[in-house]
Design a protein around this motif. Structure first.
Motif, PDB file in Angstrom:
ATOM      1  N   LEU A  76       0.865  -1.174   0.000  1.00  0.00           N
ATOM      2  CA  LEU A  76       0.000   0.000   0.000  1.00  0.00           C
ATOM      3  C   LEU A  76       0.901   1.223   0.000  1.00  0.00           C
ATOM      4  CD1 LEU A  76      -2.393  -1.257   2.816  1.00  0.00           C
ATOM      5  CD2 LEU A  76      -2.699  -1.497   0.352  1.00  0.00           C
ATOM      6  N   SER A  77       0.868   1.979  -1.075  1.00  0.00           N
ATOM      7  CA  SER A  77       1.817   3.073  -1.251  1.00  0.00           C
ATOM      8  C   SER A  77       1.095   4.374  -1.569  1.00  0.00           C
ATOM      9  CB  SER A  77       2.792   2.726  -2.384  1.00  0.00           C
ATOM     10  OG  SER A  77       3.713   3.761  -2.601  1.00  0.00           O
ATOM     11  N   ASN A  78       1.445   5.437  -0.830  1.00  0.00           N
ATOM     12  CA  ASN A  78       0.878   6.765  -1.080  1.00  0.00           C
ATOM     13  C   ASN A  78      -0.646   6.766  -1.025  1.00  0.00           C
ATOM     14  OD1 ASN A  78       3.327   8.483  -1.750  1.00  0.00           O
ATOM     15  ND2 ASN A  78       3.595   6.793  -3.196  1.00  0.00           N
ATOM     16  N   CYS A  79      -1.188   6.048  -0.067  1.00  0.00           N
ATOM     17  CA  CYS A  79      -2.640   6.031   0.156  1.00  0.00           C
ATOM     18  C   CYS A  79      -2.929   7.012   1.297  1.00  0.00           C
ATOM     19  CB  CYS A  79      -3.117   4.625   0.500  1.00  0.00           C
ATOM     20  SG  CYS A  79      -2.736   3.387  -0.771  1.00  0.00           S
ATOM     21  N   GLY A  80      -2.934   8.293   0.984  1.00  0.00           N
ATOM     22  CA  GLY A  80      -3.010   9.331   2.007  1.00  0.00           C
ATOM     23  C   GLY A  80      -4.300   9.348   2.799  1.00  0.00           C
ATOM     24  N   ASN A  81      -5.386   8.826   2.233  1.00  0.00           N
ATOM     25  CA  ASN A  81      -6.677   8.832   2.918  1.00  0.00           C
ATOM     26  C   ASN A  81      -6.977   7.530   3.642  1.00  0.00           C
ATOM     27  OD1 ASN A  81      -7.255  11.442   1.902  1.00  0.00           O
ATOM     28  ND2 ASN A  81      -8.017  10.567  -0.015  1.00  0.00           N
ATOM     29  N   LEU A  82      -6.099   6.564   3.505  1.00  0.00           N
ATOM     30  CA  LEU A  82      -6.355   5.246   4.081  1.00  0.00           C
ATOM     31  C   LEU A  82      -6.392   5.323   5.603  1.00  0.00           C
ATOM     32  CD1 LEU A  82      -6.714   2.247   3.308  1.00  0.00           C
ATOM     33  CD2 LEU A  82      -4.248   1.983   3.624  1.00  0.00           C
ATOM     34  N   GLU A  83      -7.469   4.823   6.199  1.00  0.00           N
ATOM     35  CA  GLU A  83      -7.644   4.873   7.643  1.00  0.00           C
ATOM     36  C   GLU A  83      -7.720   3.497   8.285  1.00  0.00           C
ATOM     37  OE1 GLU A  83     -11.181   7.118   8.195  1.00  0.00           O
ATOM     38  OE2 GLU A  83     -10.296   9.028   7.574  1.00  0.00           O
TER      39      GLU A  83
END
Length: 263
Positions: A76-83
């Protein structure tokens, strides 16, 4: 297309959505979506890709759909919104490698790690909100077969999590880098009986090694860089912590190899 095994869409800066029809590719083994920074929607039936082994993804979503149990490698790369990863991890019981980097919104992995009973490599990089200490309440649920572990760019890391003790017999590689608030290494570090490579870099608050002697019989490479106080304490013969590492076959202090004559 039914025989397709690799679908590589990496670094596609235009794609926003993948059709659910991709899930009809029943022989697909690798799906690469890293660098697709505008990707807003993933196929809802991705769990039906029963032969999928490798999944690399960048997405704007705050959660991921459930992945197939066949999955072995997840990045998982550069998933800024991943919570959250709860829905994803519950079915990834065969996962061997989990690599999470540049996911600034992810603050916890609870309670997902307990599902990854086959996990061998766990890597975190540049996840500024991620709290790993929070995961320690039920240590019996954590993986026991980790071989490689990396903590890179984690400002919330103030101590090495105790759940790593579950892998003391299997862990071979431990990297700790750019963790500015890490202040100490755990006393149980001496119990990592299979550790072969230990690297500590750019952890300025780390001022000493574990208490006692780091008598790690399988240690081959010990690297310390950009840790001023720790470097001082590990100077050959005169450093307070030198006796803890002198038995390692390869020792590097700020990229300078210490001659074997010192061992």
């Amino acid at each position: 297309m039914k025989h397709l095994r690799l679908l590589d869409l990496r670094n596609n800066c235009r794609i926003q959505k993948l059709p659910n029809s991709i899930c009809k590719l029943q022989n697909l083994q690798t799906l690469a979506l890293c660098g697709c920074e505008k990707l807003e929607e993933l196929p809802k039936d991705i769990r039906y890709l029963i032969r999928l082994r490798i999944f690399l993804v960048t997405t704007k979503k705050n959660s991921l759909p459930g992945c197939p149990n066949s999955l072995r490698f997840l990045r998982l790369s550069n998933c800024g919104n991943l919570e959250s990863l709860v829905e994803t991890m519950q079915v990834c019981t065969s996962l061997r490698v989990l690599f999470i980097d540049n996911c600034g919104g992810l603050n916890s992995l609870l309670p997902t790690l307990k599902f990854l009973t086959a996990l061998e490599a766990l890597l975190f990089e540049n996840c500024e909100k991620l709290d790993l200490i929070e995961m320690e309440d039920n240590q019996d649920d954590f993986p026991t077969s980790l071989r490689a572990l990396a903590f890179v760019g984690l400002p919330q890391l103030v101590a090495i999590p105790d759940w790593i003790k579950r892998s003391t017999k299997s862990l071979q590689i431990l990297y700790i880098e750019s963790c500015p608030n890490l202040t100490a290494l755990p006393e149980w570090l001496v119990n990592l009986e299979s550790l072969r490579r230990l690297k500590i870099k750019n952890c300025p608050k780390l001022s000493s090694l574990s208490k006692g002697k780091l008598c790690l019989p399988t240690l081959r490479s010990f690297i310390i860089a950009e840790c001023p106080e720790l470097i001082r304490r590990c100077q050959p013969e005169i450093g307070e912590d030198w006796h803890m590492i002198a038995h390692a076959s390869k020792i590097y202090l700020d990229d300078k190899r210490i001659k074997k004559a010192y061992n």
